[in-house]
Design a protein around this motif. Structure first.
Motif, PDB file in Angstrom:
ATOM      1  N   ILE A 181       0.848  -1.202   0.000  1.00 28.16           N
ATOM      2  CA  ILE A 181       0.000   0.000   0.000  1.00 28.16           C
ATOM      3  C   ILE A 181       0.881   1.249   0.000  1.00 28.16           C
ATOM      4  O   ILE A 181       1.904   1.300   0.697  1.00 28.16           O
ATOM      5  CB  ILE A 181      -0.917   0.027   1.242  1.00 28.16           C
ATOM      6  CG1 ILE A 181      -1.740  -1.272   1.339  1.00 28.16           C
ATOM      7  CG2 ILE A 181      -1.845   1.234   1.206  1.00 28.16           C
ATOM      8  CD1 ILE A 181      -2.523  -1.398   2.639  1.00 28.16           C
ATOM      9  N   ASP A 182       0.499   2.248  -0.768  1.00 31.48           N
ATOM     10  CA  ASP A 182       1.217   3.523  -0.762  1.00 31.48           C
ATOM     11  C   ASP A 182       0.708   4.387   0.386  1.00 31.48           C
ATOM     12  O   ASP A 182      -0.493   4.668   0.474  1.00 31.48           O
ATOM     13  CB  ASP A 182       1.016   4.266  -2.090  1.00 31.48           C
ATOM     14  CG  ASP A 182       1.736   3.584  -3.247  1.00 31.48           C
ATOM     15  OD1 ASP A 182       2.811   3.007  -3.005  1.00 31.48           O
ATOM     16  OD2 ASP A 182       1.216   3.626  -4.375  1.00 31.48           O
ATOM     17  N   PHE A 183       1.618   4.821   1.241  1.00 32.29           N
ATOM     18  CA  PHE A 183       1.286   5.695   2.363  1.00 32.29           C
ATOM     19  C   PHE A 183       2.090   6.976   2.263  1.00 32.29           C
ATOM     20  O   PHE A 183       3.237   6.961   1.806  1.00 32.29           O
ATOM     21  CB  PHE A 183       1.629   5.023   3.708  1.00 32.29           C
ATOM     22  CG  PHE A 183       0.841   3.773   4.004  1.00 32.29           C
ATOM     23  CD1 PHE A 183      -0.496   3.843   4.347  1.00 32.29           C
ATOM     24  CD2 PHE A 183       1.451   2.527   3.956  1.00 32.29           C
ATOM     25  CE1 PHE A 183      -1.221   2.696   4.634  1.00 32.29           C
ATOM     26  CE2 PHE A 183       0.747   1.368   4.234  1.00 32.29           C
ATOM     27  CZ  PHE A 183      -0.600   1.452   4.577  1.00 32.29           C
ATOM     28  N   ASP A 184       1.495   8.087   2.708  1.00 33.82           N
ATOM     29  CA  ASP A 184       2.278   9.311   2.782  1.00 33.82           C
ATOM     30  C   ASP A 184       3.097   9.287   4.084  1.00 33.82           C
ATOM     31  O   ASP A 184       3.030   8.321   4.860  1.00 33.82           O
ATOM     32  CB  ASP A 184       1.394  10.560   2.675  1.00 33.82           C
ATOM     33  CG  ASP A 184       0.400  10.705   3.827  1.00 33.82           C
ATOM     34  OD1 ASP A 184       0.684  10.217   4.945  1.00 33.82           O
ATOM     35  OD2 ASP A 184      -0.673  11.323   3.612  1.00 33.82           O
ATOM     36  N   GLU A 185       3.873  10.328   4.317  1.00 33.38           N
ATOM     37  CA  GLU A 185       4.807  10.346   5.453  1.00 33.38           C
ATOM     38  C   GLU A 185       4.087  10.206   6.788  1.00 33.38           C
ATOM     39  O   GLU A 185       4.513   9.457   7.672  1.00 33.38           O
ATOM     40  CB  GLU A 185       5.623  11.645   5.423  1.00 33.38           C
ATOM     41  CG  GLU A 185       6.761  11.664   6.435  1.00 33.38           C
ATOM     42  CD  GLU A 185       7.637  12.905   6.307  1.00 33.38           C
ATOM     43  OE1 GLU A 185       8.335  13.220   7.280  1.00 33.38           O
ATOM     44  OE2 GLU A 185       7.608  13.559   5.240  1.00 33.38           O
ATOM     45  N   ASP A 186       2.989  10.931   6.947  1.00 31.63           N
ATOM     46  CA  ASP A 186       2.241  10.872   8.214  1.00 31.63           C
ATOM     47  C   ASP A 186       1.602   9.500   8.405  1.00 31.63           C
ATOM     48  O   ASP A 186       1.595   8.957   9.520  1.00 31.63           O
ATOM     49  CB  ASP A 186       1.165  11.960   8.247  1.00 31.63           C
ATOM     50  CG  ASP A 186       1.762  13.361   8.349  1.00 31.63           C
ATOM     51  OD1 ASP A 186       2.891  13.480   8.876  1.00 31.63           O
ATOM     52  OD2 ASP A 186       1.107  14.315   7.904  1.00 31.63           O
TER      53      ASP A 186
END
Length: 366
Positions: A181-186
């Motif tokens: 899954i692609d997650f952002d930094e937060d």
């Protein structure tokens, strides 16, 4: 820096044989499930030809390679997420490691029992991944029940976690892994705090027959494993575990003779160790000359003062600057003086992000 790669797989796929070869630690091996119950942990030196080259150009009294940990975890069976085969204990052992080295049987041998009675590497992989995913799904559902209540109020952190859990749940329900899954930094920070098994980076290791060492592509199973790994953006490598264990016991001359006879340039273990090292997000800088030439492990993205602190806390506390040259420049120009004359010796400050292969002298004052 105590990061560890955990070796997992079904029973009797060659995990402990591989662990023995890597660490020469003598982990128990047996042709029946659960021969390994408590995890074995061993330190392994990271093979790095750059270290020998630096020693050749800037001689020191001794050479010290860098190391990291491997953990050999007992074989997982179908139903582990429900406690089958001491599964809960084994899954908890996996939870403690930072990356997964997934060993898959890729050879035929009627004398070695396969837990499911047939050689099918993709089915083996999916059995393990399913159990890890089911364990994660159970954890996510439990967490959701708590977080949903908190998120109804003004709890900002609960709202952020709820969003991440809601993103993760359908992927697990479909049999996918959190790492895909692609997650952002937060979101990534939230995911790290969940300690999910399928969020850990994975390296697939095909345990091939000795006859396939020179050209793993000859293995009818290896390509299947490579293709499976590629679908989730993972790497797959091939190693003949039993042969590698033999190689690990030989002295240098015998080892070279064995490799030449097999038509192989270097032990497969070297590739495995390096791949596992990078899987953990680790890189290497060097200090050179004097009492010792040494390789040091740091986490990708580390800045110069923190790298200095790996050597000694005083180096970080009193950091002034780092005098840096790239290994490639030393290799090309042969001496420190020539590197400096070519304008390749750099003076870096506290915001410098370390690069793999940096040769560094830290200046500090405490």
């Amino acid at each position: 820096m105590s990061l560890t790669a955990g070796i997992v797989g079904l029973p009797n796929v060659g995990k402990s044989t591989l662990f023995n070869a890597i660490t020469k630690a003598g982990a128990e091996m047996a042709n029946y499930p659960f021969a390994t119950i408590d995890p074995n942990v061993g330190m392994v030196e990271v093979p790095d030809s750059r270290l020998d080259r630096i020693q050749e150009l800037i001689p020191a009294k001794k050479v010290v390679p860098t190391t990291f940990e491997f953990t050999d975890i007992a074989g997982i069976v179908k139903g582990a997420s429900k406690g089958e085969g001491l599964g809960n204990k084994f899954l908890e052992n996996i939870r403690q490691v930072d990356a997964i080295v997934h060993v898959v049987r890729a050879f035929d041998d009627d004398n070695i029992t396969h837990v499911s009675g047939k050689i099918d590497p993709i089915d083996d992989i999916e059995t393990i991944n399913l159990e890890l995913g089911l364990s994660d799904l159970e954890a996510v559902n439990k967490r959701l029940a708590k977080v949903e209540r908190a998120a109804k109020g003004s709890d900002k952190e609960a709202k952020e976690e709820l969003a991440v859990l809601t993103k993760i749940k359908p992927v697990l329900e479909d049999g996918g892994a959190v790492r895909t899954i692609d997650f952002d930094e937060d979101e990534t920070k939230v995911v790290k705090g969940l300690f999910l098994l399928t969020s850990k980076p994975v390296l697939y290791v095909a345990n091939i027959a000795e006859d396939d060492m020179a050209d793993p592509e000859n293995s009818k199973y290896f390509k299947l494993i490579q293709d499976y790994a590629a679908k989730e953006g993972a790497e797959a490598i091939a190693v003949a575990a039993e042969a590698e264990e033999e190689i690990a016991e030989l002295d240098d001359d015998e080892k070279q003779d064995f490799l030449e006879a097999e038509g192989v340039e270097e032990p497969g273990l070297n590739r495995l160790i390096r791949a596992s090292y990078h899987l953990l997000g680790l890189e290497t800088f060097f200090t050179a000359g004097g009492k010792e030439t040494r390789a040091w492990t740091y986490k990708t993205g580390t800045k110069a003062p923190q790298a200095a602190g790996i050597i000694h806390s005083d180096f970080e506390r009193g950091f002034i600057r780092a005098e840096v040259m790239a290994f490639d420049d030393l290799d090309q120009f042969k001496t420190e003086a020539a590197v400096k004359e070519a304008g390749k010796l750099r003076v870096e400050g506290k915001d410098y992000v370390m690069e793999d292969g940096d040769i560094v002298e830290f200046r500090f004052n405490v």
